[in-house]
Design a protein around this motif. Structure first.
Motif, short mmCIF file in Angstrom:
data_model
loop_
_atom_site.label_atom_id
_atom_site.label_comp_id
_atom_site.label_asym_id
_atom_site.label_seq_id
_atom_site.Cartn_x
_atom_site.Cartn_y
_atom_site.Cartn_z
N PHE A 193 -7.23 -3.41 -1.62
CA PHE A 193 -6.42 -2.98 -0.47
C PHE A 193 -5.99 -4.23 0.29
CE2 PHE A 193 -5.86 -2.21 4.00
CZ PHE A 193 -5.01 -1.12 4.02
N GLU A 230 0.82 -1.21 0.00
CA GLU A 230 0.00 0.00 0.00
C GLU A 230 0.86 1.26 0.00
OE1 GLU A 230 -3.13 0.01 -0.66
OE2 GLU A 230 -3.11 -2.17 -0.73
N ARG A 237 1.56 1.73 -3.48
CA ARG A 237 0.38 2.22 -4.18
C ARG A 237 0.26 3.74 -4.03
NH1 ARG A 237 -4.67 -0.49 -5.26
NH2 ARG A 237 -4.24 -2.02 -3.58
#
Length: 330
Positions: free
Chosen positions: A208, A95, A98
């Motif tokens: 996620f 993440e 990301r």
């Protein structure tokens, strides 16, 4: 490299949009990131590059902020943007990357870890190869350095993986198949240069996920799935330091740390769910993914035996079963 020489080669960097976005997630490596920044500053004939640092809820947030502030001034002197983003809590490497990818403004993306370094010609080599070939992925070799006391056999084994590059061109379906079925090159996302829109498309397939183990495999699976052209080169474009990051073989004294190890199971859950919905990708791909999942599970069992504090082993074993389930490990 002087700024004047760089400007002559790539145009006035201060006014030019970055061509490469260098994405760097940080958790617990504050004391080493200065060395990484120095390697970015020492790039020769580099294309215009922005460095995006994502603080993933690191325990050393104050120190990291101070270090980034110091280097922001030095990067500015070289017309090199240094972007600093922060998560309010630890979300995992996947993440953090990301977040950096969403913020990226370059045509290309490169990933790096803050405890590693880039050889001085790395970005130039990767960019020039990609520009000349129009490849979606350019993959160069990595060199590996061990910490003092690290077993030579482990360093050698990791070095072999870091140097596992397909020497040539792959196109279409063979990009994924050559990696995951034939194991002809590694899935590390460092040491590679990607077209930004390709990485963004890959992240569009990934929900996620808290993941700090095997996250390279998860991201690269979807990058390879959508890529049109891969070019492998033998040049060394990355210096990896083993046993400094979260994946190191350290003693595990709490269940929170153990759950980070078990998070590798999420990678295989996501990929296998995608393959269930897209059987046309191929049964050989699915079987290869399941085989890799079993290998990761076996490694988790070894870590349970060797690394977990004896007082936690019963609970850790139960958590391992909850994370992995029966789909991957019959």
């Amino acid at each position: 490299m002087s700024f004047i020489f760089c400007a002559a080669r790539f145009g006035r960097a201060a006014r030019q949009k970055p061509l490469v976005s260098l994405c760097v997630p940080v958790y617990g490596a504050e004391g080493l990131i200065g060395r990484f920044f120095e390697s970015v500053l020492q790039q020769t004939d580099s294309p215009p590059v922005e460095t995006i640092v994502v603080n993933d809820g690191s325990p050393g947030t104050k120190d990291l902020g101070r270090i980034v502030k110091t280097y922001t001034k030095r990067f500015k002197e070289r017309a090199l943007p240094l972007v600093f983003l922060e998560h309010g809590k630890n979300l995992g490497t996947l993440e953090a990357r990301r977040t950096a990818v969403i913020a990226a403004s370059g045509e290309y993306i490169a990933f790096a870890d803050p405890d590693d370094e880039l050889p001085s010609s790395a970005l130039r080599i990767l960019y020039e190869t990609s520009s000349a070939s129009s490849a979606d992925i350019v993959h160069g070799a990595g060199t590996v350095c061990g910490m003092e006391g690290e077993p030579d056999a482990r360093v050698a084994a990791f070095a072999q993986r870091a140097q596992n590059v397909y020497d040539g061109v792959l196109t279409g379906d063979e990009i994924l198949r050559t990696y995951i079925v034939e194991h002809s090159y590694s899935s590390f996302v460092w040491g590679k240069l990607f077209k930004t829109d390709l990485v963004q498309k890959a992240y569009g397939e990934i929900p996620f996920t808290y993941c700090t183990m095997a996250e390279d495999m998860l991201l690269y699976f979807f990058i390879a799935l959508y890529a049109g052209t891969y070019v492998g080169i033998r040049d060394a474009v990355y210096n990896y330091r083993i046993n400094t990051g979260i994946s190191s073989r350290r003693k595990i004294a709490d269940l929170a740390a153990w759950q980070k190890v078990c998070s590798a199971s999420s990678v295989f859950t996501i990929i296998l769910s995608y393959l269930d919905e897209h059987p046309d990708v191929g049964s050989d791909i699915r079987e290869a993914v399941k085989a890799l999942g079993r290998a990761y599970y076996a490694d988790n069992l070894k870590q349970l035996e060797v690394c977990v504090d004896p007082s936690l082993k019963a609970e850790a074993k139960a958590l391992l079963g909850e994370w992995w389930g029966m789909e991957i490990v019959p």
